[in-house]
Enzyme design. Structure first.
Site, PDB file in Angstrom:
ATOM      1  N   LYS A  71     -27.510 101.691  44.714  1.00  0.00           N
ATOM      2  CA  LYS A  71     -26.778 100.387  44.539  1.00  0.00           C
ATOM      3  C   LYS A  71     -27.374  98.910  44.568  1.00  0.00           C
ATOM      4  O   LYS A  71     -27.443  98.318  43.771  1.00  0.00           O
ATOM      5  CB  LYS A  71     -25.561 100.313  45.485  1.00  0.00           C
ATOM      6  CG  LYS A  71     -24.402 101.467  45.252  1.00  0.00           C
ATOM      7  CD  LYS A  71     -23.343 101.567  46.323  1.00  0.00           C
ATOM      8  CE  LYS A  71     -22.525 102.746  46.145  1.00  0.00           C
ATOM      9  NZ  LYS A  71     -21.305 103.120  47.130  1.00  0.00           N
TER      10      LYS A  71
ATOM     11  N   GLN B 261     -20.180 100.643  52.983  1.00  0.00           N
ATOM     12  CA  GLN B 261     -20.267 101.984  52.593  1.00  0.00           C
ATOM     13  C   GLN B 261     -19.308 103.008  53.475  1.00  0.00           C
ATOM     14  O   GLN B 261     -19.643 102.884  54.749  1.00  0.00           O
ATOM     15  CB  GLN B 261     -21.594 102.276  52.527  1.00  0.00           C
ATOM     16  CG  GLN B 261     -21.978 103.881  52.116  1.00  0.00           C
ATOM     17  CD  GLN B 261     -21.735 104.056  50.803  1.00  0.00           C
ATOM     18  OE1 GLN B 261     -21.770 103.339  49.787  1.00  0.00           O
ATOM     19  NE2 GLN B 261     -21.582 105.268  50.327  1.00  0.00           N
TER      20      GLN B 261
ATOM     21  N   ASP C   8     -14.796  97.251  45.967  1.00  0.00           N
ATOM     22  CA  ASP C   8     -14.216  98.908  46.047  1.00  0.00           C
ATOM     23  C   ASP C   8     -12.578  99.117  45.618  1.00  0.00           C
ATOM     24  O   ASP C   8     -12.279 100.073  45.504  1.00  0.00           O
ATOM     25  CB  ASP C   8     -14.560  99.294  47.556  1.00  0.00           C
ATOM     26  CG  ASP C   8     -15.686 100.318  47.740  1.00  0.00           C
ATOM     27  OD1 ASP C   8     -16.124 100.799  46.686  1.00  0.00           O
ATOM     28  OD2 ASP C   8     -16.103 100.448  48.619  1.00  0.00           O
TER      29      ASP C   8
HETATM   30  N1  GUN Z   1     -18.424 106.578  49.729  1.00  0.00           N
HETATM   31  C1  GUN Z   1     -18.752 107.365  48.652  1.00  0.00           C
HETATM   32  N2  GUN Z   1     -18.474 106.763  47.618  1.00  0.00           N
HETATM   33  C2  GUN Z   1     -18.140 105.276  48.071  1.00  0.00           C
HETATM   34  C3  GUN Z   1     -17.457 104.401  47.247  1.00  0.00           C
HETATM   35  O1  GUN Z   1     -17.301 104.145  46.056  1.00  0.00           O
HETATM   36  N3  GUN Z   1     -17.483 103.121  48.002  1.00  0.00           N
HETATM   37  C4  GUN Z   1     -17.618 103.192  49.161  1.00  0.00           C
HETATM   38  N4  GUN Z   1     -17.373 102.039  50.105  1.00  0.00           N
HETATM   39  N5  GUN Z   1     -18.309 104.275  50.029  1.00  0.00           N
HETATM   40  C5  GUN Z   1     -18.358 105.399  49.478  1.00  0.00           C
END
Ligand code: GUN
Length: 305
Positions: A53, A97, A120
Site C-alpha cells: 500500500k 491495518q 476503509d
Molecule cells: N486487513 C485486510 N484487509 C484490510 C483492509 O482492506 N483494510 C484494513 N484496514 N485492514 C485490512
C-alpha cells in the site's frame, strides 16, 4: 478450462492510471494526496500488505506515511496517533491495518477516524451512507469497491434479475459487498458460517462472491454453470510440489475445478488483491479532491470518466 479469467493486475493498472491523472489535477494547485497507514505488531502478512500500500501510494505521487507501532502499543497511544492524523491537514486518508493485536479495541479506534479521511469505509457515517444507497457521498471499503468493478465489467451497471450470493458478513467486506450488489439491483443473499446447506445456496448464484478465509472451500459443484465467481480469499498453504517447506497462495475457491464450470472467475493471486490497493489509492484521491471542494472522478476500472 471454460471460464474466462479476470486479470486483476490489468484492471488495477487502469484504475491506477486514473488515480495518477486525478493526482496531477490536484498537483496544479500544489496539492498532494496524503495517505497514512498505521500498523501495529509484526504479523508478516499484514506487513506485506501495508508495504505494498505504501509503495503504491508513493508511485501515485502521494505523500505516503507509514506508522509502524510495536506490539505493546497501548489503546491510548494509538488513539493519540489517530487524533493527530485527523488534525493533520496534509493527510487525506487514514488506514489502520486490521486485525489489531488482541489487547487493542479496534472498534472505537476505527470510529474515531474522521469519516472524510476513512478510506476503509468503516466509520458508521460511511457504512450508513452505503447502506442507505448513497454511493457517491461517502467512502466505500476498498475490496468490495474493487470486486464491484469486476462485476460491472462482466454484467454492466444493472444487475436486475441476477441472483448474487456473498459468503461472509464482515463490516470490511461482506456487508458493504452485499449493499453494493443490492444498490445495483441484484437479488442478494448474504451467507455465512451459520447458513444451512451453503452449496445449494451457492448453486443459485449468477454472481458468487466468496470471503471466508478457508483455502479452496468452494468446489466446482457449488458453482452454477456460467456464473461469475469472485474470490476474496488469500490463504497461504503448504506447497510440497514446490519443495519441502515451500508455501503458495490460494483463494477460498478451488480455482482449477471451479473454472471448469464458471463463466468468469478471478484468480488468486492476481485477482481482487491488486484491486484492493488500487481502490485505496482511488479513495485517497477522492478524499483529497473533496477536501478542496472539487468533484472527484469515479473510478470504475475503465476510462470513460
Ligand atoms: N486487513 C485486510 N484487509 C484490510 C483492509 O482492506 N483494510 C484494513 N484496514 N485492514 C485490512
Amino acid at each position: 478450462m471454460n471460464a474466462s479469467v479476470i486479470d486483476g493486475k490489468q484492471v488495477a493498472a487502469s484504475v491506477i492510471d486514473a488515480v495518477k491523472s486525478a493526482t496531477a489535477v490536484l498537483g496544479v494547485n500544489g496539492i498532494k494526496p496524503g495517505l497514512a497507514v498505521v500498523i501495529v505488531g509484526d504479523d508478516p502478512a499484514s506487513h506485506a500488505y501495508v508495504a505494498s500500500k505504501s509503495k503504491m501510494a508513493e508511485e501515485c505521487g502521494f505523500l505516503s506515511i507509514q506508522h509502524t507501532l510495536p506490539q505493546a502499543t497501548t489503546q491510548a497511544e494509538i488513539e493519540a496517533l489517530v487524533t493527530a492524523l485527523n488534525a493533520d491537514a496534509a493527510i487525506h486518508g487514514i488506514l489502520v491495518q486490521l486485525p489489531l493485536p488482541n489487547h487493542l479495541n479496534s472498534e472505537p479506534l476505527i470510529q474515531s477516524i474522521l469519516p472524510e479521511k476513512d478510506v476503509d469505509g468503516l466509520n458508521i457515517v460511511n457504512a450508513g451512507k452505503l447502506a442507505s444507497g448513497d454511493l457517491e457521498g461517502g467512502l466505500i471499503s476498498c475490496t468490495p469497491a474493487g470486486a464491484m468493478v469486476f462485476v460491472r465489467q462482466t454484467h454492466g451497471e444493472d444487475l436486475s434479475g441476477l441472483n448474487a450470493v456473498v459468503i461472509g458478513r464482515s463490516n470490511l467486506f461482506g456487508k458493504p459487498m452485499s449493499a453494493l450488489l443490492l444498490a445495483a439491483n441484484a437479488t442478494v443473499t448474504t451467507a455465512h458460517s451459520r447458513t444451512k446447506d451453503l452449496p445449494t445456496v451457492c448453486r443459485n448464484a449468477d454472481i458468487l462472491v466468496v470471503a471466508v478465509g478457508r483455502p479452496e472451500m468452494v468446489k466446482a459443484d457449488w458453482v452454477k454453470p456460467g456464473a461469475t465467481v469472485i474470490d476474496i480469499g488469500i490463504n497461504r498453504v503448504l506447497a510440497p510440489e514446490k519443495g519441502k517447506g515451500k508455501t503458495k497462495l490460494v483463494g477460498d475457491v478451488a480455482f482449477a475445478e471451479a473454472a471448469e464450470v464458471a463463466g468468469v472467475i478471478t484468480p488468486v493471486p492476481g485477482g481482487v488483491g491488486p484491486m484492493t490497493i488500487a481502490m485505496l489509492m482511488a479513495n485517497t484521491v477522492i478524499a483529497a479532491h473533496r477536501t478542496y471542494g472539487r468533484t472527484p472522478p469515479r473510478f470504475r476500472g475503465w476510462i470513460d470518466e
